[in-house]
Design an enzyme around this catalytic site. Structure first.
Site, mmCIF file in Angstrom:
data_model
loop_
_atom_site.group_PDB
_atom_site.id
_atom_site.type_symbol
_atom_site.label_atom_id
_atom_site.label_comp_id
_atom_site.label_asym_id
_atom_site.label_seq_id
_atom_site.Cartn_x
_atom_site.Cartn_y
_atom_site.Cartn_z
ATOM 1 N N SER A 80 0.826 -1.214 0.000
ATOM 2 C CA SER A 80 0.000 0.000 0.000
ATOM 3 C C SER A 80 0.859 1.263 0.000
ATOM 4 O O SER A 80 1.999 1.264 0.481
ATOM 5 C CB SER A 80 -0.918 0.006 1.222
ATOM 6 O OG SER A 80 -1.713 -1.150 1.232
HETATM 7 N N1 SAM Z 1 -0.520 -4.752 3.856
HETATM 8 C C1 SAM Z 1 0.256 -5.247 2.748
HETATM 9 C C2 SAM Z 1 1.623 -4.629 2.697
HETATM 10 O O1 SAM Z 1 1.959 -3.800 3.573
HETATM 11 O O2 SAM Z 1 2.357 -5.004 1.795
HETATM 12 C C3 SAM Z 1 -0.452 -5.049 1.451
HETATM 13 C C4 SAM Z 1 -1.522 -6.024 1.267
HETATM 14 S S1 SAM Z 1 -2.090 -6.170 -0.391
HETATM 15 C C5 SAM Z 1 -2.822 -4.617 -0.700
HETATM 16 C C6 SAM Z 1 -3.469 -7.266 -0.082
HETATM 17 C C7 SAM Z 1 -3.052 -8.668 0.276
HETATM 18 O O3 SAM Z 1 -4.211 -9.389 0.675
HETATM 19 C C8 SAM Z 1 -2.431 -9.450 -0.877
HETATM 20 O O4 SAM Z 1 -1.178 -9.930 -0.505
HETATM 21 C C9 SAM Z 1 -3.429 -10.574 -1.116
HETATM 22 O O5 SAM Z 1 -2.839 -11.773 -1.547
HETATM 23 C C10 SAM Z 1 -4.047 -10.716 0.256
HETATM 24 N N2 SAM Z 1 -5.344 -11.389 0.291
HETATM 25 C C11 SAM Z 1 -6.395 -11.300 -0.558
HETATM 26 N N3 SAM Z 1 -7.394 -12.103 -0.160
HETATM 27 C C12 SAM Z 1 -6.976 -12.722 0.975
HETATM 28 C C13 SAM Z 1 -7.549 -13.656 1.880
HETATM 29 N N4 SAM Z 1 -8.780 -14.163 1.707
HETATM 30 N N5 SAM Z 1 -6.813 -14.057 2.934
HETATM 31 C C14 SAM Z 1 -5.585 -13.576 3.150
HETATM 32 N N6 SAM Z 1 -4.972 -12.686 2.346
HETATM 33 C C15 SAM Z 1 -5.658 -12.256 1.271
#
Ligand code: SAM
Length: 232
Positions: A80
């Site tokens: 993000s």
């Molecule tokens: N907070 C993170 C960082 O600082 O890098 C960014 C997160 S990214 C915007 C969103 C993440 O959510 C991705 O890595 C994606 O694979 C994960 N994601 C999506 N659906 C998910 C689920 N059901 N359970 C766990 N993770 C999930």
């Protein structure tokens, strides 16, 4: 196998593979993107100064670590934008004795900011290689109060609940029921809620009468894929 143990005393950070002072570019990012836009919590600012953000990006794009934008981390996922990390962290109001559940480990950057501010962080990611890379990164930084789980975070991580705080870093159509159930009374949850292209960043507080909610601002997150999120 994922490890986790107690946080280290502050003085020990000097012994880790971490810069003592943030780089000039990181300082500039904090001033122009974080403080100038209204983030006031000194603990959030300190945590983001302390953490070398470039270490959370793939090597070939580390030069973009301080850009005012999200960045690609592989598998169609993103780290993000710095301001959004600061905004979500401040809105969460994390305390040093809190246990925090994070859904969507991604690069592990938000995880590490939270690890600096709270007692224990429980983080869930559905893409195994992202989780493995984050684990290695977080271990290499000497951070020891994070617990990692590979699975569908739309269901939370009930085994360790309830949590004082929950942060969801992927967009859901509505707040998954399991997450609300895994929040303590008085607990706070921050999550982007909306459709797949645009969402509102929501702040929920669990009260005896139910969940109080208010919208913080418009955001765009990658989708939460899972049983209580989007299908694919
Ligand atoms: N907070 C993170 C960082 O600082 O890098 C960014 C997160 S990214 C915007 C969103 C993440 O959510 C991705 O890595 C994606 O694979 C994960 N994601 C999506 N659906 C998910 C689920 N059901 N359970 C766990 N993770 C999930």
């Amino acid at each position: 196998m994922y490890g986790s143990c107690r946080p280290l005393a502050k003085v020990q950070y000097r012994m880790m593979n971490l810069p003592i002072d943030p780089s000039a570019r990181q300082e500039k990012m904090i001033k122009q993107q974080i403080i100038a836009r209204g983030i006031r919590d000194p603990r959030v600012i300190e945590a983001m100064k302390w953490l070398p953000r470039e270490r959370f990006l793939p090597e070939e794009i580390q030069g973009h670590a301080f850009d005012d934008a999200p960045a690609q981390i592989g598998h169609g996922q993103t780290i993000s934008q710095p301001y959004i990390v600061a905004l979500m962290t401040e809105a969460l109001r994390p305390e040093p004795d809190h246990r925090v559940l994070e859904i969507g480990t991604g690069s592990g950057y938000q995880t590490s900011v939270l690890a600096r501010l709270t007692g224990e962080v429980y983080t869930v990611e559905r893409i195994k290689s992202l989780l493995d890379e984050s684990f290695e990164r977080i271990m290499s930084l000497g951070i020891r109060n994070v617990h990692f789980h590979f699975g569908d975070g739309s269901l939370g991580w009930p085994k360790h609940g309830p949590y004082d705080r929950i942060i969801v870093t992927a967009a859901a159509p509505s707040l998954p029921r399991g997450l609300a159930d895994q929040l303590v009374d008085g607990g706070v949850c921050i999550a982007p809620i909306g459709d797949r292209t645009a969402q509102q960043l929501m702040r929920y507080v669990k009260t005896p009468g139910g969940l109080e909610q208010h919208a913080i601002c418009g955001v765009r997150f990658v989708p939460l894929i899972g049983q209580d999120g989007w299908e694919s």
